[in-house]
Design a protein around this motif. Structure first.
Motif, PDB file in Angstrom:
ATOM      1  N   SER A   1       8.921  -0.328   3.964  1.00 61.43           N
ATOM      2  CA  SER A   1       9.826   0.499   4.686  1.00 61.43           C
ATOM      3  C   SER A   1      10.751  -0.059   5.713  1.00 61.43           C
ATOM      4  O   SER A   1      10.614  -1.407   5.759  1.00 61.43           O
ATOM      5  CB  SER A   1       8.782   1.187   5.388  1.00 61.43           C
TER       6      SER A   1
ATOM      7  N   LEU B   1       5.891   6.598  10.193  1.00 59.84           N
ATOM      8  CA  LEU B   1       6.307   7.251   8.818  1.00 59.84           C
ATOM      9  C   LEU B   1       5.141   7.648   8.273  1.00 59.84           C
ATOM     10  O   LEU B   1       3.906   7.171   8.240  1.00 59.84           O
ATOM     11  CB  LEU B   1       6.816   5.815   8.020  1.00 59.84           C
TER      12      LEU B   1
ATOM     13  N   ASP C   1       7.752  -3.877   9.647  1.00 59.99           N
ATOM     14  CA  ASP C   1       8.167  -3.653   8.454  1.00 59.99           C
ATOM     15  C   ASP C   1       9.621  -4.109   7.847  1.00 59.99           C
ATOM     16  O   ASP C   1       9.901  -4.345   6.851  1.00 59.99           O
ATOM     17  CB  ASP C   1       8.062  -1.804   8.311  1.00 59.99           C
TER      18      ASP C   1
ATOM     19  N   ASP D   1      10.296   1.372   8.847  1.00 58.19           N
ATOM     20  CA  ASP D   1       9.617   2.351   9.930  1.00 58.19           C
ATOM     21  C   ASP D   1       9.646   1.483  11.306  1.00 58.19           C
ATOM     22  O   ASP D   1      10.036   2.135  12.156  1.00 58.19           O
ATOM     23  CB  ASP D   1       8.344   2.929   9.395  1.00 58.19           C
TER      24      ASP D   1
ATOM     25  N   TRP E   1      10.003   3.318   0.941  1.00 53.79           N
ATOM     26  CA  TRP E   1       9.568   4.696   1.331  1.00 53.79           C
ATOM     27  C   TRP E   1      10.094   5.013   2.737  1.00 53.79           C
ATOM     28  O   TRP E   1       9.778   4.441   3.759  1.00 53.79           O
ATOM     29  CB  TRP E   1       8.078   4.550   1.239  1.00 53.79           C
ATOM     30  N   THR E   2      11.043   6.262   2.807  1.00 55.92           N
ATOM     31  CA  THR E   2      11.277   6.866   4.090  1.00 55.92           C
ATOM     32  C   THR E   2      11.124   8.285   4.123  1.00 55.92           C
ATOM     33  O   THR E   2      11.627   8.873   4.870  1.00 55.92           O
ATOM     34  CB  THR E   2      12.926   6.619   4.068  1.00 55.92           C
TER      35      THR E   2
ATOM     36  N   ARG F   1       2.893   8.502   5.238  1.00 56.27           N
ATOM     37  CA  ARG F   1       2.340   8.072   3.982  1.00 56.27           C
ATOM     38  C   ARG F   1       1.255   8.900   3.245  1.00 56.27           C
ATOM     39  O   ARG F   1       0.322   8.740   3.495  1.00 56.27           O
ATOM     40  CB  ARG F   1       2.115   6.456   4.160  1.00 56.27           C
TER      41      ARG F   1
END
Length: 403
Positions: A129, A115, A135, A131, A251-252, A117
């Motif tokens: 996340s 991922l 995670d 990911d 967060w993706t 960031r």
């Protein structure tokens, strides 16, 4: 003297590279005498990454040691740290912290992606996340811990940053998941924040009406054309100045190829993927093949390029494994080709949407597409089973999974 094919990575591309190389050596009969296939990864486990937005996480890990033992692939539990293509060596660190240098005759870099960031204030401290396996476990623990707190708007709100494939699948799963964890009487608020002016920008307009219908029916909303400026323990602030109170931020947004690609003297794209030829070799770098998410590879002669996806990683792995063995033995290579492209996007309890072609023409939606997605997620993408012959047959680079 033993020659070595060294495969770095045990994801979809790495696993299939090793198995396909074993198949090629097996087909060459006595030509494989004295050739070792060595796969290096932190553990002999396939993390079924496309499913990490789901639960339970225990189903997202598949053991590989018995598969490797069956076909004669040697496994070393270690992490690659340094690649020196001039010396044909890779420095690794094993699980106990011991360092060693591995020489290779041919190298397959299949260490995947992670991922992206960016330096958004508070991202590392407060965003979760899906990911990696760890995670996904952390996210589930976080949600279950929230269930112990009094109900509030922030507690019942999840912000998913990124409205791409992973973001959509994650957001669609969350309303029902929150109700299951926190009780069916809550009103979950799931908001997708996407910097583009449309949901699923990379998926194109074809499936968008289905995606929007499915998300809206489950109470998922979105903010388009804005970015996340900061994240804290109580929520986010967008570039448009909106404050969204949320105890959970997922967060993706974006992927980058493994940092190991930076150690190979080759051309890379914006995602860090190495540009490879149709045989998945690195131009100008002898004896090095790159595959999976680490490779920017043409899928056909029409200008289409492999996505960072399980669908492409599996076929890329089979091709790289065959070609690395063929290159070592002086046998004909088989150019990577994957002209058929499909997507099957999970849309939570509502169903799914299945498309065909790079224009992503919708062919199935709802419960029918969901049944196909379930088959993909629980059968098609898992490691092969059976005896040696069955496993090697499954590693054929000419195998067509999607007809």
């Amino acid at each position: 003297m033993t020659q070595r094919i060294l495969v770095v990575g045990a994801g979809f591309a790495g696993m299939w590279s090793a198995l396909s190389a074993a198949r090629a050596l097996d087909m060459a009969a006595h030509a494989n005498d004295g050739v070792e296939i060595l796969l290096v990864a932190p553990e002999p486990t396939l993390h079924v990454r496309p499913r990490l937005y789901e639960v339970p996480q225990e189903a997202m890990k598949a053991p590989l040691q018995s598969v490797f033992d069956t076909v004669g692939v040697r496994f070393l539990a270690a992490r690659a740290e340094q690649i020196r293509t001039d010396a044909q060596e890779v420095d690794v660190v094993d699980v106990a912290g011991a360092r060693q240098t591995l020489a290779y005759d041919r190298l397959v870099l299949a260490a995947g992606s992670q991922l992206f960031r960016p330096p958004v204030p508070g991202l590392h401290a407060h965003a979760l996340s899906v990911d990696q396996y760890e995670d996904a476990v952390a996210l589930d623990a976080h949600l279950r811990k929230l269930a112990l707190q009094p109900s509030s708007l922030a507690r019942n709100t999840i912000v998913v940053v990124g409205g791409g494939f992973t973001g959509i699948e994650t957001a669609a799963e969350m309303p029902a998941r929150l109700r299951e964890i926190m009780g069916g009487d809550i009103e979950p608020r799931v908001i997708v924040v996407e910097r583009a002016d449309a949901i699923g920008p990379d998926l194109g307009p074809g499936p968008r009406p289905v995606i929007e219908k499915a998300l809206k029916s489950q109470g998922v909303s979105w903010r388009l054309g804005v970015e996340v400026e900061s994240i804290d323990a109580e929520g986010i602030t967008t570039s448009g100045g909106e404050r969204i109170e949320a105890a959970t931020v997922i967060w993706t947004a974006g992927m980058r190829a493994t940092a190991l690609t930076q150690q190979i003297p080759a051309e890379r794209d914006a995602a860090g993927r190495i540009l490879v030829d149709r045989n998945l070799q690195v131009p100008g770098v002898p004896n090095v093949f790159v595959t999976g998410d680490a490779a920017r590879a043409a899928t056909d002669d029409e200008g289409n390029v492999a996505m960072m996806s399980c669908q492409h990683a599996m076929a890329l792995g089979r091709s790289a494994g065959h070609n690395v063995a063929a290159d070592l033995l002086g046998l004909p290579k088989i150019a990577y080709s994957q002209p058929k492209y499909v997507t099957c996007l999970d849309l939570g309890p509502w169903g799914a949407v299945y498309t065909e072609g790079w224009s992503r023409e919708v062919k199935m939606e709802g419960a029918e597409a969901k049944a196909l997605k379930h088959q993909i997620n629980t059968e098609w993408i898992y490691p092969p089973t059976g005896d040696r012959a069955e496993i090697l047959r499954s590693a054929d680079p000419g195998r067509i999974v999607v007809a």
